[in-house]
Structure formats: C-alpha cells, structure tokens
Design an enzyme around this catalytic site. Structure first.
Site, PDB file in Angstrom:
ATOM      1  NE  ARG A  43      -7.929   4.207 -10.251  1.00 51.78           N
ATOM      2  CZ  ARG A  43      -8.796   3.298 -10.669  1.00 51.78           C
ATOM      3  NH1 ARG A  43      -9.240   3.329 -11.890  1.00 51.78           N
ATOM      4  NH2 ARG A  43      -9.213   2.351  -9.865  1.00 51.78           N
ATOM      5  CB  SER A 104      -1.664   2.166  -0.842  1.00 53.37           C
ATOM      6  OG  SER A 104      -2.918   2.108  -1.437  1.00 53.37           O
ATOM      7  CG  ASP A 158      -2.581  -0.867  -1.991  1.00 50.89           C
ATOM      8  OD1 ASP A 158      -2.288  -1.336  -0.871  1.00 50.89           O
ATOM      9  OD2 ASP A 158      -1.708  -0.563  -2.826  1.00 50.89           O
TER      10      ASP A 158
HETATM   11  C1  GLC Z   1       3.672  -0.102   0.400  1.00 52.50           C
HETATM   12  C2  GLC Z   1       2.725   0.360   1.502  1.00 52.50           C
HETATM   13  C3  GLC Z   1       1.574  -0.614   1.667  1.00 52.50           C
HETATM   14  C4  GLC Z   1       0.898  -0.831   0.316  1.00 52.50           C
HETATM   15  C5  GLC Z   1       1.928  -1.301  -0.713  1.00 52.50           C
HETATM   16  C6  GLC Z   1       1.325  -1.506  -2.088  1.00 52.50           C
HETATM   17  O1  GLC Z   1       4.276  -1.281   0.793  1.00 52.50           O
HETATM   18  O2  GLC Z   1       3.431   0.483   2.716  1.00 52.50           O
HETATM   19  O3  GLC Z   1       0.639  -0.130   2.609  1.00 52.50           O
HETATM   20  O4  GLC Z   1      -0.117  -1.796   0.464  1.00 52.50           O
HETATM   21  O5  GLC Z   1       2.951  -0.331  -0.815  1.00 52.50           O
HETATM   22  O6  GLC Z   1       0.810  -0.317  -2.604  1.00 52.50           O
END
Ligand code: GLC
Length: 414
Positions: A43, A104, A158
């Site tokens: 996004r 993320s 995230d």
């Molecule tokens: C995976 C990523 C992590 C993220 C999570 C949720 O575990 O390694 O960084 O926060 O997904 O999206």
C-alpha cells in the site's frame, strides 16, 4: 511455553532488533507519505495531519509473484513505480514530502533510516537484498526514475507501525502485534534492560524491541509441539528451517494446515465417504479466508461451509462432514490463537506494567470471527493476576504509523 520464549531471546540475542522511537507525536502537522510492504497487500498512503486529527488516502497495489521472487532491483523499481503513480493521481508529483517506510521483514536496524535485511520471510525471496540497506535500495530506485523526489525519514517494522499508530490514540499502548500473513510483536522496554542498545538515552528511558517471534522455535525449542502438518508446511515453503512459530500461526499457512488434515482424513476414509477432489488435494488451494468463513457460520448452520466445499468439488459432503470440517478449522485456529496468547503473556508478564494496551493488526485477527475472544480467554488464564490488558484493533496500523514516525522525525530535523 513462557520460559521457552524467554530462553529463545537469550539463546539468540542477534535476532532482536532494537530501536528508539519517540512515543508522543500528536503535535505534527502537514502531509506525509508512507509505504507498507510485507503483508497481504502493498500500500501507498498519503496522510494529512492537523491538530489531533488526520485524513488518509491510500491505494493498494499488487506485487506479482514473479517480482516477489525476482531481483531486488525489480522489486524496488516496482515500489517506486507504484509510489510515482500514486503521487501523480494525488497531484503531489512536484512536492517533496517526508516518507515513512513500513518494511515488514527482519532488519538489522542501524538507525531510523538504515536497515540491513537479515532474511526474507513470508512469500518473498528477491535476490541481492539480504545484507543490504533497503532504504538505500529504495532511494536508488527513486533516483533511477528521476521524476519524483522524496525524503525517507524512517524505516520500521509493521509491529512498530501498529504500536505507534495505536499509541497516537491510546497512550497505554505498549505492544504492537501482527497476526496476518506473518506473525510478530514489538514492545516497549526500559532502556536499562536493553543491553544490546548502546546509544545514549534520548530522554524517555525506553526503547522498542522488535522480537521477530516468528522465528521462535527455529533452534528446535518448539519441536515438542510441532506436528507432521507443520513439518510438511515447512518443507514445502520457500524458507525451510525458518519461522517455525509463524508457520504454526499466521495467515500464510493456516489454510494449508487445515487442507492437509482434511486430505489425510479423506484418504483414511473418515471424510467425504473417502472421496476427495483434485482441488482438495492441491497444495495451497484451501485459503485461510475459508477458515474464517466456515467459522462465521452460526452454530448448527453450514451455509458458508457447504458453499466452500462445493467450490472445492465436494458437493457430496454430508452434514456430518460439515461438522467435522468446521471442527478441524476450529482446532487449527484455536491453536494459533493460544500460541499467540502464550507469547503475548510472556511479554506482558515480563513488562510487569499494571495496564498495557496491545495494538493489533493483520488479516487473521481482523477477519477471523473468534480470534479476539479466544485470545482474551487464553491471556486471562496466563497473565499474572495483578496485571490488566486490552486488545485494540489498529485501524490501518502499520502504514499510518510509518507516516506518523516520518512526521515526527522530519519535525525533529526542522
Ligand atoms: C514476518 C516478518 C516480521 C513481520 C511479520 C508480520 O514475521 O519477519 O518482520 O513483522 O512477518 O508481518
């Protein structure tokens, strides 16, 4: 479970990324951009902040599979392309705005705008990115285009974005949790307890710790509860041997765990009169959203369940098959909710603060009809009795949080 999670921290302190973000950011004003990469969707967001109020526009762009598995350059060119398209549509091509980047994946974070990718997780595996600074890769891609200019002020996970965004509304928010495509949490720790963080105290005495708990169990500590289905999921994934905890919980895998159980029970003659279908026996074809839909049926009614089974070529399913399919879904989603709750209680008990709000985002928590209640119940059992907690759904958590951090960081620079 509780002690084991703690043990995992001390066994591999390298897996923790630690960062400092200011938690009080209500006074910034102006327009800010954010990118949110790593969940179900990519996004781009534009947020306009005024006193105690914000307006937000956002657009979802697809990341095609060949880009998720292509080169880093292709990925960042695609991101820059989506950003430019969005800026054109919003008539802000000529403005130079501050941007926060929610990325993320596990990062070795070396500053607010520097993060080296440790490894890809979930469905991504782009070459040439691990070990590199993803902010620089984004800057390079923007430069290659030459038609937009952006100031990247922050890169964050995230979980961090979710925490920041909830803390904007609710100052008791001290944990950011994601139960979506992946699963992870971050929490506010006293800086004196964060031995790996050697920067001087910036004033609050607190740091945010990204636990990357999806990787819990990669050292064998979860083997005593991993099932054959979990092992198969891991073997068939693009990152075998990694993210064991996440693979037992998150949306990327939940549907497939259910499908494997249904396939086995069918082959053993316990379901559908022993007669399956090509789709039921196709990997990845029982979507996680089916689990939420099947469990959304009122008790004793199987409307969604029947529809899904028909879609999968299982028109011959009996009422008892529907009861059993729903039961399998419940077992898998309940296990996920209980595992997340156990991990969360480890943090809540460790923090030992009288009242903590947990900001939560992610498709599983958002769309599964009972996940919240299952978590409330299990946490109430596991939390130290003198502590209180709330679970708060984050509205557009991670992206908005990135824009808020960018707003704060850019104001600091001014
Ligand atoms: C995976 C990523 C992590 C993220 C999570 C949720 O575990 O390694 O960084 O926060 O997904 O999206």
């Amino acid at each position: 479970m509780t002690n084991k999670l703690r043990a995992c921290y001390t066994d591999s302190p390298d897996d923790l990324s630690i960062n400092y973000f200011p938690l009080f950011i209500r006074t910034e004003k102006g327009k800010f951009l954010a990118l949110d990469l790593g969940g179900t969707n990519f996004r781009v967001l534009l947020i306009e902040l005024s006193e105690n109020h914000f307006e937000m526009k956002s657009k979802i762009f697809a990341i095609p599979q060949h880009i998720m598995l292509g080169s880093g350059e292709q990925l960042f060119d695609h991101i820059a392309d989506c950003l430019a398209k969005f800026m054109k549509e919003e008539n802000i091509m000529k403005e130079r705005l501050a941007l926060g980047f929610t990325f993320s994946f596990p990062l070795r974070q070396l500053g607010l705008t520097k993060g080296l990718l440790k490894s890809w997780t979930k469905g991504f595996n782009c070459s040439g990115v691990v070990g590199n600074d993803v902010v620089q890769l984004l800057r390079d891609a923007i430069k290659r285009r030459g038609d937009i200019s952006i100031d990247i002020f922050a890169i964050l996970n995230d979980t961090t974005g979710t925490l920041m965004s909830c803390a904007w509304k609710n100052q008791s928010c001290r944990i950011g949790l994601i139960v979506g495509t992946g699963s992870n949490a971050c929490y506010v720790e006293k800086q004196k307890n964060a031995e790996l963080f050697d920067e001087p105290d910036a004033g609050s005495g607190q740091v945010l710790i990204n636990t990357e708990w999806g990787a819990f169990g990669d050292n064998g500590k979860l083997d005593y509860i991993r099932t054959q289905y979990d092992k198969n999921i891991d073997q068939d994934s693009i990152n075998p041997g990694k993210q064991f905890f996440e693979k037992m919980i998150s949306g990327m895998y939940m549907g497939e765990i259910v499908r494997q159980a249904l396939e086995r029970f069918t082959k053993e003659g316990l379901l559908f009169g022993g007669k399956g279908s090509d789709l039921l026996f196709t990997k990845g074809r029982f979507y996680t959203k089916y689990v939420s839909e099947i469990e959304s049926d009122y008790s004793g009614v199987y409307t969604n369940c029947r529809e899904i089974l028909e879609e999968l070529g299982l028109k011959h399913a009996t009422e008892q098959d529907c009861v059993n399919v729903r039961f399998v879904c419940e077992c898998v989603s309940r296990r996920a909710a209980h595992l997340v709750s156990a991990a969360l209680c480890t943090l809540l008990n460790k923090m030992d603060e009288p009242h903590v709000t947990v900001g939560i985002d992610g498709s599983v928590y958002r769309f599964h009809p009972h996940f919240h209640n299952l978590m409330m119940e299990k946490i109430s059992h596991l939390i130290n009795p003198h502590l209180k907690f709330d679970l708060m759904l984050s509205e557009d958590g991670s992206g908005r949080g990135a824009a808020l951090v960018a707003a704060c960081a850019s104001a600091k620079k001014r």
